[in-house]
Design a protein around this motif. Structure first.
Motif, PDB file in Angstrom:
ATOM      1  N   GLU A   1     130.733  29.768  40.653  1.00  0.00           N
ATOM      2  CA  GLU A   1     132.083  30.295  40.440  1.00  0.00           C
ATOM      3  C   GLU A   1     132.075  31.376  39.353  1.00  0.00           C
ATOM      4  OE1 GLU A   1     135.993  29.960  38.366  1.00  0.00           O
ATOM      5  OE2 GLU A   1     134.699  28.187  38.079  1.00  0.00           O
ATOM      6  N   LYS A   2     132.853  32.409  39.552  1.00  0.00           N
ATOM      7  CA  LYS A   2     132.749  33.625  38.758  1.00  0.00           C
ATOM      8  C   LYS A   2     132.823  33.401  37.244  1.00  0.00           C
ATOM      9  CE  LYS A   2     132.988  38.329  38.820  1.00  0.00           C
ATOM     10  NZ  LYS A   2     133.878  39.390  38.562  1.00  0.00           N
ATOM     11  N   SER A   3     133.826  32.672  36.790  1.00  0.00           N
ATOM     12  CA  SER A   3     133.999  32.536  35.339  1.00  0.00           C
ATOM     13  C   SER A   3     132.847  31.731  34.738  1.00  0.00           C
ATOM     14  CB  SER A   3     135.340  31.867  35.022  1.00  0.00           C
ATOM     15  OG  SER A   3     135.339  30.547  35.539  1.00  0.00           O
ATOM     16  N   ARG A   4     132.347  30.748  35.495  1.00  0.00           N
ATOM     17  CA  ARG A   4     131.228  29.956  34.989  1.00  0.00           C
ATOM     18  C   ARG A   4     129.949  30.819  34.959  1.00  0.00           C
ATOM     19  NH1 ARG A   4     127.498  26.246  34.766  1.00  0.00           N
ATOM     20  NH2 ARG A   4     126.516  26.558  36.780  1.00  0.00           N
ATOM     21  N   ALA A   5     129.802  31.668  35.970  1.00  0.00           N
ATOM     22  CA  ALA A   5     128.644  32.558  36.033  1.00  0.00           C
ATOM     23  C   ALA A   5     128.635  33.502  34.830  1.00  0.00           C
ATOM     24  CB  ALA A   5     128.653  33.357  37.333  1.00  0.00           C
ATOM     25  N   GLU A   6     129.830  34.041  34.513  1.00  0.00           N
ATOM     26  CA  GLU A   6     129.918  34.965  33.380  1.00  0.00           C
ATOM     27  C   GLU A   6     129.572  34.263  32.075  1.00  0.00           C
ATOM     28  OE1 GLU A   6     130.112  38.290  33.421  1.00  0.00           O
ATOM     29  OE2 GLU A   6     129.887  37.804  35.536  1.00  0.00           O
ATOM     30  N   GLN A   7     130.008  33.014  31.988  1.00  0.00           N
ATOM     31  CA  GLN A   7     129.729  32.228  30.792  1.00  0.00           C
ATOM     32  C   GLN A   7     128.218  31.987  30.666  1.00  0.00           C
ATOM     33  OE1 GLN A   7     131.694  28.460  30.838  1.00  0.00           O
ATOM     34  NE2 GLN A   7     131.558  28.233  28.629  1.00  0.00           N
ATOM     35  N   LEU A   8     127.609  31.676  31.799  1.00  0.00           N
ATOM     36  CA  LEU A   8     126.172  31.437  31.837  1.00  0.00           C
ATOM     37  C   LEU A   8     125.400  32.681  31.383  1.00  0.00           C
ATOM     38  CD1 LEU A   8     123.693  29.722  32.792  1.00  0.00           C
ATOM     39  CD2 LEU A   8     124.006  30.776  35.033  1.00  0.00           C
ATOM     40  N   VAL A   9     125.785  33.818  31.944  1.00  0.00           N
ATOM     41  CA  VAL A   9     125.103  35.061  31.612  1.00  0.00           C
ATOM     42  C   VAL A   9     125.255  35.374  30.125  1.00  0.00           C
ATOM     43  CG1 VAL A   9     125.104  37.559  32.004  1.00  0.00           C
ATOM     44  CG2 VAL A   9     125.227  35.985  33.949  1.00  0.00           C
ATOM     45  N   ALA A  10     126.457  35.142  29.615  1.00  0.00           N
ATOM     46  CA  ALA A  10     126.700  35.405  28.193  1.00  0.00           C
ATOM     47  C   ALA A  10     125.827  34.508  27.318  1.00  0.00           C
ATOM     48  CB  ALA A  10     128.179  35.200  27.873  1.00  0.00           C
ATOM     49  N   THR A  11     125.732  33.239  27.721  1.00  0.00           N
ATOM     50  CA  THR A  11     124.909  32.296  26.957  1.00  0.00           C
ATOM     51  C   THR A  11     123.453  32.751  26.925  1.00  0.00           C
ATOM     52  OG1 THR A  11     126.311  30.595  27.885  1.00  0.00           O
ATOM     53  CG2 THR A  11     124.374  29.842  26.697  1.00  0.00           C
ATOM     54  N   ILE A  12     122.959  33.132  28.079  1.00  0.00           N
ATOM     55  CA  ILE A  12     121.556  33.563  28.167  1.00  0.00           C
ATOM     56  C   ILE A  12     121.323  34.797  27.310  1.00  0.00           C
ATOM     57  CG2 ILE A  12     119.827  34.530  29.736  1.00  0.00           C
ATOM     58  CD1 ILE A  12     121.043  32.665  31.898  1.00  0.00           C
ATOM     59  N   ARG A  13     122.271  35.710  27.373  1.00  0.00           N
ATOM     60  CA  ARG A  13     122.119  36.927  26.563  1.00  0.00           C
ATOM     61  C   ARG A  13     122.058  36.588  25.081  1.00  0.00           C
ATOM     62  NH1 ARG A  13     124.274  42.274  28.891  1.00  0.00           N
ATOM     63  NH2 ARG A  13     123.888  42.833  26.738  1.00  0.00           N
ATOM     64  N   ASP A  14     122.882  35.638  24.671  1.00  0.00           N
ATOM     65  CA  ASP A  14     122.869  35.224  23.269  1.00  0.00           C
ATOM     66  C   ASP A  14     121.534  34.590  22.905  1.00  0.00           C
ATOM     67  OD1 ASP A  14     125.327  36.134  22.867  1.00  0.00           O
ATOM     68  OD2 ASP A  14     126.348  34.192  22.722  1.00  0.00           O
ATOM     69  N   PHE A  15     121.098  33.709  23.784  1.00  0.00           N
ATOM     70  CA  PHE A  15     119.839  33.021  23.545  1.00  0.00           C
ATOM     71  C   PHE A  15     118.691  34.009  23.394  1.00  0.00           C
ATOM     72  CE2 PHE A  15     121.076  28.695  25.110  1.00  0.00           C
ATOM     73  CZ  PHE A  15     120.636  28.050  23.969  1.00  0.00           C
ATOM     74  N   LEU A  16     118.675  34.981  24.271  1.00  0.00           N
ATOM     75  CA  LEU A  16     117.572  35.957  24.282  1.00  0.00           C
ATOM     76  C   LEU A  16     117.761  37.024  23.219  1.00  0.00           C
ATOM     77  CD1 LEU A  16     116.998  36.588  28.082  1.00  0.00           C
ATOM     78  CD2 LEU A  16     115.575  35.323  26.515  1.00  0.00           C
TER      79      LEU A  16
ATOM     80  N   ASN B   1     120.819  42.295  38.008  1.00  0.00           N
ATOM     81  CA  ASN B   1     119.603  41.498  38.096  1.00  0.00           C
ATOM     82  C   ASN B   1     119.824  40.098  37.538  1.00  0.00           C
ATOM     83  OD1 ASN B   1     116.832  42.521  39.038  1.00  0.00           O
ATOM     84  ND2 ASN B   1     117.709  44.342  38.064  1.00  0.00           N
ATOM     85  N   VAL B   2     120.463  40.044  36.370  1.00  0.00           N
ATOM     86  CA  VAL B   2     120.669  38.735  35.737  1.00  0.00           C
ATOM     87  C   VAL B   2     121.654  37.889  36.543  1.00  0.00           C
ATOM     88  CG1 VAL B   2     121.385  37.550  33.626  1.00  0.00           C
ATOM     89  CG2 VAL B   2     120.088  39.673  33.472  1.00  0.00           C
ATOM     90  N   ARG B   3     122.655  38.537  37.140  1.00  0.00           N
ATOM     91  CA  ARG B   3     123.677  37.794  37.893  1.00  0.00           C
ATOM     92  C   ARG B   3     123.225  37.444  39.308  1.00  0.00           C
ATOM     93  NH1 ARG B   3     126.332  41.166  34.870  1.00  0.00           N
ATOM     94  NH2 ARG B   3     127.858  40.299  33.413  1.00  0.00           N
ATOM     95  N   TYR B   4     122.080  37.930  39.716  1.00  0.00           N
ATOM     96  CA  TYR B   4     121.651  37.760  41.099  1.00  0.00           C
ATOM     97  C   TYR B   4     121.664  36.291  41.534  1.00  0.00           C
ATOM     98  CZ  TYR B   4     118.853  38.020  45.322  1.00  0.00           C
ATOM     99  OH  TYR B   4     118.416  37.907  46.601  1.00  0.00           O
ATOM    100  N   SER B   5     120.982  35.450  40.760  1.00  0.00           N
ATOM    101  CA  SER B   5     120.886  34.050  41.173  1.00  0.00           C
ATOM    102  C   SER B   5     122.242  33.337  41.198  1.00  0.00           C
ATOM    103  CB  SER B   5     119.896  33.287  40.282  1.00  0.00           C
ATOM    104  OG  SER B   5     120.044  31.915  40.454  1.00  0.00           O
TER     105      SER B   5
END
Lengths: 364, 367
Positions: free
Chosen positions: A107-122, A96-100
């Protein structure tokens, strides 16, 4: 500060009903603006026009200075969080989080970084492989928020995002929502009917009533200097209303006859009034003084609120609400006779509304 | 108050639905004339408890007594209990007034008496100006108040309310909860009111029952539940709280000195033992915030991260040596403090609650 969203004289009708009536409003970049009002005041309609779900009948909506009225919803770069939690039930939390990012071809590695950041924030402590239905409602809404954030839109619109949650979860998440939106430097519009939520989340609050915005200001401004009785009712924390008649105008003070108080000298916020003018006085519960003064009443209800005490006092037909330290709860009992007074400098004075007080503060 | 008489007694009530135990060995007394609020998270068994009392469900084990009479297997209509369910139904073809008088006339009360009583109750729920409207012409909040009026008008002794204010706008929810208590006291009703809203529970209950996974965790006055929570979960369910783990470092007269990492605080000693691991519960308003040091060994230097103006109270998130603490105070007392300031905070030794160390219950992460 640059203006991010500009709403210019926007109206919207549904058949004979004017849902939004000539609203103008500006939201600054990085600001959280809360729109508060009762059910049916037009706040959701306004939000839907900004999102592009609805088209205004007249007026303009601009983002970064450019009109977006003709820009389709998906091109406006706006993320949305609703009361009804929007998650794909057949996808895991991670999907769900990776959908957008996946749909946008990030790009995959940037997407993973983004998801990790959001998880930390939340501070999202939840299993990647869990399905939404395995999570509590509060957690699901957090995941929905994560999903919205992963779209990397500079603007976020939130329509009563906490209404479906348990009260205690709601109480906690509103602080977190503000922290997250601020930390990510998003511009947000947040619609709610809940005073505590609006106060906690907002930089500024716009109070909406019958399709119109009646006052915009910081939580503190609206709380301490309401310009309309409706604002005082909605954000004033159970303000006590009394009607009064001006007896004398002395420089910046007014001498007001306001039963049950014989005469109150109050600060004039700049009203054009003369002796004989009717005014509305609003007295906040914490600005009542118990145990002093000439007006006597009877304690009719005492409540322990945890961080404070709430006491109701009946004074010949008037009911006053007092709020103060919890010791007052222990000291007073229902049926006690007690004198009451008010902190004069803090009495809020407002123009007498044409429609009358009861109609002016009515919610439906 | 006169000697307390039990209106409802639950004795060892257990109720299962297939594999789920909704209520587990619940024993509870509701006194005559009492306003009892049942509080718990979603799925704690609150609604099931009401349904067992109303007679909609029969318990698998245990007894339900109403004014001393065994009603365990008596059908709902014979119990003399008014029940306001979460999903109520209104008569769509009847006006507001007719919806309320219906129940009275069905009981053989004369048209004029029924009308009089209905109007009185409609006034209480602020619907007296809409008597001739039909339900579909009302807002959701008005419909809920109409349903409430219908339950109230026939209530003569015991009234069960399942989330009666849930569908209302926040402001109406706030104002009507006090009205509910006033009505209940005026009509001398015994009320069981189910809610997940801790502020609602605190403000109108004579006593609160906290349910967790079908079990009663604590029963007490609002003040007892708030100030002396039985465990961490109760403390978190009844309001905002900071929960920290520490150790009893030393004991001085009636105080215990507790260390939390590098921080030191003082609390009432109670039954605490030296070197005992503890969990400290600090409510935001139990912390003093000062701009200047006072020089007590218990004050901590803190940085103000965020300030939330909340009206009467303001909330401050402060960081203290790696910990984040939420504190609050009446707004006028902290009006000269700003985000980024360094301040001193001190937990009120007389009020903080120290429990033997407890692992965090899993529900806590869902809150």
């Amino acid at each position: 500060m640059t203006v991010k969203i500009q709403i210019v004289d926007v109206s919207k009708r549904f058949g004979p009903i004017v849902a939004v009536n000539r609203v103008s409003l500006e939201v600054l970049e990085g600001e959280i603006l809360t729109i508060i009002g009762p059910s049916g005041c037009g706040k959701s309609t306004l939000l839907k026009m900004i999102a592009g779900v609805l088209r205004p009948d007249s007026g303009d909506i601009r983002i970064d200075g450019r009109s977006v009225v003709d820009v389709p919803m998906e091109q406006r770069r706006i993320a949305f969080v609703f009361q009804n939690i929007l998650l794909f039930p057949h996808m895991t939390v991670g999907e769900n989080v990776r959908y957008s990012p996946v749909v946008r071809g990030v790009e995959k590695s940037r997407a993973e970084q983004l998801v990790a950041t959001i998880r930390d924030f939340l501070r999202l402590r939840v299993r990647e492989y869990a399905y939404p239905r395995e999570l509590s409602m509060g957690m699901q809404q957090k995941v929905a928020l994560a999903r919205a954030l992963a779209a990397e839109c500079p603007i976020m619109l939130l329509d009563e995002p906490l209404s479906a949650l348990d009260a205690i979860v709601r109480a906690r998440l509103r602080y977190e929502l503000r922290r997250i939106i601020k930390d990510l430097q998003l511009t947000a519009i947040y619609v709610t009917h809940d005073q505590a939520e609006a106060m906690t989340v907002a930089d500024r609050i716009a109070v909406m009533r019958k399709g119109q915005i009646i006052q915009v200001g910081t939580p503190e401004e609206l709380y301490n200097r309401p310009m309309h009785p409706f604002v005082a009712r909605f954000l004033g924390g159970e303000a006590n209303f009394i009607e009064g008649v001006v007896r004398e105008v002395v420089e910046d003070r007014l001498l007001v006859e306001a039963p049950p108080f014989s005469e109150l000298q109050v600060v004039n916020p700049g009203l054009e009034v003369k002796p004989g003018s009717k005014v509305i006085l609003a007295i906040k519960p914490e600005d009542l003084i118990l145990g002093r003064g000439v007006v006597e009443g009877e304690v009719s209800l005492t409540s322990y609120l945890g961080d404070s005490a709430r006491i109701e006092i009946e004074v010949n037909g008037f009911r006053f609400v007092y709020r103060g330290p919890t010791e007052m709860y222990t000291q007073l009992s229902e049926g006690d006779k007690i004198r009451i007074d008010v902190v004069r400098e803090r009495v809020m004075v407002m123009k007498y509304p044409e429609e009358g007080l009861l109609e002016a503060i009515s919610i439906e | 108050m006169a000697a307390k008489r039990a209106a409802i007694e639950l004795i060892g009530v257990t109720k299962r639905f297939r594999t789920i135990t909704a209520l587990r060995n619940v024993t509870l007394t509701v006194f005559d004339g009492e306003y009892l609020v049942v509080l718990g998270p979603t799925g704690a068994g609150k609604s099931t408890l009401l349904k067992v009392i109303a007679g909609i469900h029969y318990p698998d084990r245990g007894k339900v007594l109403v004014y001393g009479r065994d009603m365990t297997r008596v059908p709902p209509e014979w119990r003399g209990i008014a029940y306001f369910p979460q999903n109520y139904a209104l008569f769509p073809h009847l006006t507001v007034l007719e919806n309320v008088t219906y129940g009275l006339r069905a009981r053989g009360i004369s048209e004029s008496d029924a009308r009089k009583r209905a109007l009185e109750v409609l006034r209480m729920v602020l619907l007296h100006e809409r008597t001739e409207s039909y339900p579909h012409e009302l807002s959701g909040g008005m419909q809920q108040r109409l349903a409430l009026a219908r339950a109230l008008v026939t209530a003569s002794g015991i009234l069960l309310l399942d989330e009666p204010l849930a569908a209302l706008d926040a402001i109406l929810r706030l104002e009507l909860r006090y009205e509910l208590r006033r009505i209940a006291k005026r009509l001398r009703l015994t009320v069981l009111h189910v809610t997940h809203d801790h502020e609602e529970a605190l403000s109108i209950a004579d006593r609160i029952v906290v349910l967790r996974r079908g079990e009663v965790v604590q029963v007490g006055t609002p003040q007892q539940i708030y100030e002396q929570p039985a465990d961490i979960l109760v403390s978190c369910l009844i309001g905002e709280v900071n929960v920290l783990d520490g150790i009893v470092h030393s004991v001085e007269n009636e105080y215990a000195i507790i260390t939390i990492d590098k921080l030191v605080l003082r609390a009432r000693r109670g039954k605490l033992k030296l070197h005992q691991p503890v969990t400290v519960v600090i409510r935001p308003e139990w912390v003093f915030v000062r701009k200047q040091r006072q020089g007590t060994p218990w004050e901590w230097e803190a940085r103000v991260e965020r300030i939330y103006f909340r009206g009467y109270m303001s909330v401050l998130d402060v960081s203290v040596g790696g910990l984040e603490l939420r504190v609050s105070a009446p707004s006028h007392m902290v009006s000269d403090i700003h985000e980024g300031d360094t301040v001193c905070v001190e937990a009120d030794a007389e009020r903080i609650v120290v429990l033997p160390y407890q692992a965090r219950p899993p529900e806590l992460f869902e809150l």
